[in-house]
Scaffold this active site. Structure first.
Site, PDB file in Angstrom:
ATOM      1  N   LYS A  49       0.832  -1.212   0.000  1.00 32.33           N
ATOM      2  CA  LYS A  49       0.000   0.000   0.000  1.00 32.33           C
ATOM      3  C   LYS A  49       0.865   1.259   0.000  1.00 32.33           C
ATOM      4  O   LYS A  49       2.067   1.197   0.265  1.00 32.33           O
ATOM      5  CB  LYS A  49      -0.898  -0.019   1.234  1.00 32.33           C
ATOM      6  CG  LYS A  49      -0.119  -0.009   2.562  1.00 32.33           C
ATOM      7  CD  LYS A  49      -1.015  -0.302   3.753  1.00 32.33           C
ATOM      8  CE  LYS A  49      -0.219  -0.298   5.049  1.00 32.33           C
ATOM      9  NZ  LYS A  49      -1.054  -0.722   6.204  1.00 32.33           N
ATOM     10  N   TYR A 277      16.006  29.745   9.356  1.00 31.30           N
ATOM     11  CA  TYR A 277      14.844  30.543   9.762  1.00 31.30           C
ATOM     12  C   TYR A 277      14.732  30.678  11.277  1.00 31.30           C
ATOM     13  O   TYR A 277      14.922  29.720  12.007  1.00 31.30           O
ATOM     14  CB  TYR A 277      13.552  29.886   9.256  1.00 31.30           C
ATOM     15  CG  TYR A 277      13.357  29.942   7.763  1.00 31.30           C
ATOM     16  CD1 TYR A 277      13.387  31.157   7.082  1.00 31.30           C
ATOM     17  CD2 TYR A 277      13.127  28.780   7.043  1.00 31.30           C
ATOM     18  CE1 TYR A 277      13.190  31.200   5.702  1.00 31.30           C
ATOM     19  CE2 TYR A 277      12.918  28.809   5.671  1.00 31.30           C
ATOM     20  CZ  TYR A 277      12.951  30.022   5.010  1.00 31.30           C
ATOM     21  OH  TYR A 277      12.749  30.060   3.656  1.00 31.30           O
TER      22      TYR A 277
END
Ligand code: PLP
Length: 391
Positions: A49, A277
């Site tokens: 999956k 950042y």
């Protein structure tokens, strides 16, 4: 009108490389299937999956089958149809069917469907009857996960109506199954209740006249550590892809994926330099910062910034400051006399070789290895080593 056949010029592969590469080791997948098969002692259904846990669904499906898996498992009917479209004719179970998915295609292409409610069973039978075909269904019981699966109170009724439909030929119940909530725990009590409940449910199904070919419960952890949960088939995903599925236990599973990038820029900075950042990280001493072009859009968890490590020139170097969308910064201090632009950076590799493993990344990001694997972004180029060659 002019048709441009290839939007990209042919690349000189000796010189032009993608910023980040996910290498999938298909020999390792085959080894892992063999190992799980040998330990479990029953056939293996390979769970592929979510694009084969992010590694490439059809490629890993083929290797799992080559390694000895007898069937494939996916969540959605769409995934099953994609496997069929790729020419894979093996048995496939899709356990997240509902009335709105393409049941007709599933039935026509022999995709086996998970089913846990009366209304869905009726819909599947009605579609099969219209097509003049027999739908192959695995009835699912809830044994404590409270996710899919029929309530225990509804089980006998579901079995009886399935048996009645079987009589008319539009339905064949090929499996009876459930899914474990605590397969990752080594202690027998983690699965004992579910084993007992499914055992009783199989008896109930037989009393209703059903003759399923398989009864299945175990995912990877239980396939390896809970003999009583193996029944006649085990459904394994993570173990086939090299993830250790049982807390505190180490099996001889080989890592399957390797994620690499490279240094695109180096800069010498003084102590006290704010990095990335927010400026929350500051260098402690003069050092060399290496820029690596892979970020959270590529599946590097933002949460792992300031904690994670990568391998550069054979040594561990820390990711400093926040991970950004497309890039991260590494303190190359430990290797700064040797490091050069273009050096390979091993982001995820083989812990046995000192490289950061999937398990470590999971710890750095407070998650599980499967979330890291399935999160690796589409911008990362996939390379398949030792995969079957198919047309
Ligand atoms: C994902 C899944 C599996 C595979 O679980 P692993 O722990 O990866 O082996 C098996 N069965 C079902 C129903 C699943 O959803």
């Amino acid at each position: 009108m002019t048709v441009i056949s290839s939007p990209l010029p042919t690349r000189d592969i000796d010189r032009v490389r993608p910023f980040a590469t996910l290498t999938v080791d298909h020999e390792a997948i085959m080894h892992n299937v063999c190992l799980v098969r040998a330990i479990a002692g029953v056939p293996v259904l390979a769970v592929v999956k979510a694009d084969g846990f992010g590694l490439g669904m059809t490629a890993v499906a083929r290797s799992a089958l080559r390694g000895g898996a007898v069937a494939l498992g996916v969540a959605t009917v769409d995934e099953a149809l994609r496997l069929r479209a790729a020419g894979i004719s093996a048995r496939i179970l899709a356990w997240l069917a509902d009335a709105q998915c393409d049941l007709d295609a599933a039935i026509r292409l022999g995709v086996e469907l998970g089913c846990s409610t009366g209304p869905l069973l009726e819909t599947i039978v009605a579609r099969a009857r219209t097509l003049g075909l027999t739908a192959r269904v695995h009835l699912e019981l809830d044994t404590g996960l409270s996710r899919g699966g029929a309530d225990r109170a509804d089980w006998a009724g579901l079995c009886r109506s399935a048996a009645a439909h079987e009589h008319f030929g539009a339905l064949r119940v090929v499996g009876v199954w459930s899914h474990l909530a605590r397969a990752n725990e080594a202690h027998p009590l983690a699965t004992a209740g579910a084993i007992e409940t499914l055992t009783e449910a199989a008896v109930t199904a037989a009393s209703a006249g059903l003759t399923p070919e398989v009864v299945h419960l175990a995912s990877s952890g239980a396939a390896l550590a809970h003999p009583g949960a193996r029944f006649s088939l085990v459904r394994c995903g993570q173990a086939l892809f090299g993830v250790q599925p049982v807390d505190g236990e180490q099996y001889d599973l080989r890592p399957v994926l390797r994620l690499t990038s490279r240094v695109v820029q180096l800069r010498r900075v003084p102590a006290g330099t704010a990095v990335s950042y927010g400026g929350g990280y500051r260098t402690e001493a003069e050092t060399t910062l290496a820029l690596v072009p892979i970020g959270y859009a590529d599946g590097i968890p933002r949460l792992a910034g300031d904690r994670a490590e990568v391998l550069l020139r054979g040594r561990r170097c820390r990711v400093v400051g926040r991970v950004s969308m497309d890039q991260l910064v590494v303190d190359a201090g430990p290797v700064d006399s040797e490091v050069a632009d273009g050096d390979e950076v091993v982001v995820i590799g083989d812990p046995a070789r000192g490289e950061p493993g999937l398990g470590e990344w999971a710890q750095w990001a407070h998650t599980i290895p499967q979330e890291i694997m399935t999160g690796i972004g589409s911008r990362v180029e996939r390379r398949h080593l030792g995969a079957a060659r198919v047309a």
